[in-house]
Design an enzyme around this catalytic site. Sequence first.
Site, short mmCIF file in Angstrom:
data_model
loop_
_atom_site.label_atom_id
_atom_site.label_comp_id
_atom_site.label_asym_id
_atom_site.label_seq_id
_atom_site.Cartn_x
_atom_site.Cartn_y
_atom_site.Cartn_z
N LYS A 129 0.95 -1.00 0.00
CA LYS A 129 0.06 0.09 -0.20
C LYS A 129 0.90 1.10 -0.01
O LYS A 129 1.74 1.33 0.76
CB LYS A 129 -0.76 -0.01 1.28
CG LYS A 129 -1.69 1.30 1.53
CD LYS A 129 -2.47 1.31 2.63
CE LYS A 129 -1.59 1.54 3.87
NZ LYS A 129 -0.90 2.76 3.98
N ASP A 156 -5.07 0.40 8.93
CA ASP A 156 -4.74 0.17 7.40
C ASP A 156 -5.25 -0.60 6.98
O ASP A 156 -5.20 -1.24 5.65
CB ASP A 156 -3.07 0.28 7.47
CG ASP A 156 -2.44 1.70 7.20
OD1 ASP A 156 -3.20 2.63 7.20
OD2 ASP A 156 -1.30 1.67 7.30
#
Length: 308
Positions: free
Chosen positions: A11, A148
């Site tokens: 990410k 996250d």
Amino acid sequence: MSSLHELAHAKINLYLHVTGRREDGYHLLDSLAVFAGAADELELTRGAGLGGNVNLRVEGSFSPGLQGDQADNLIVRAGRLLCEHVGPDVVRHLPDVDIVLRKELPVASGIGGGSADAAAALRLLRDVWKLSIPRQQFLMLATRLGADVPVCVEQLAARMEGIGEELSSAPRLPECGIMLVNCGQSVSTPQVFRARDPGFTPRADLPAQWNTLADMVRDLSTQTNDLQDAACAICPEIADVLAALRAAPGCRLARMSGSGATCYALFDSPAAARAARAGVQRAKWWVWAGDLYRGGARVASSAASLPA
């Protein structure tokens, strides 16, 4: 024994604004997250018993940093979370599983590796255990493993707000290439937040889509990563990485991702990013170049599901 495979993609925070702070001390963020082709891989096989136990083994380039007590690994915790959610009457019938994590993303590096691994484990276990959990409920469960993790569940570009758990659609992204570089140093996220400038940055104004990379770079250039200066002060080699990326032929934008230490650079195409890789490579640096991951088929597996 048949096995199932799942990729946990890196990410990348294209920008990261700290917009405020909650009363409980958690910072409020505004960030645009995308995913790169670089990934860890999880392989799952059925264990010998029942009870929903998750046995983990870690292999791969960055496995030495994860060889401690596996009971607290996010992958194992993902299994416990799902078992807690469905309750003991269901759990006693769930097969035990063995998971091998092939760790090819740097540890504690600002690209969500641990969160992506946890999200991949949630996807695998949900499917193998045949659990029916509505999407929003599944994302809320993921939040319990870390702010996250929800964005990593679907591995699609998204805008992250709140403490990271509030997700909305990202602008449509143009074709481009990306390079990721990590200097080999781990940076403590709490330390970076403590060291950052105490001010706050407004929420970014983003369009619905970017037709060209030039358009995207123009808009991203007006944004910041509010943690970058603090991370560079703690780990000066991050600044060296940024300088090397900015000097690479074809680099359109270079910035740190998350709280560091991994940095990214955008290029006109994956081929341009790969062509610039050799000029950026340094001893002990991890360098990856290629395309953004835009969703699609999961890793081909030897079976659609595990045998009963």
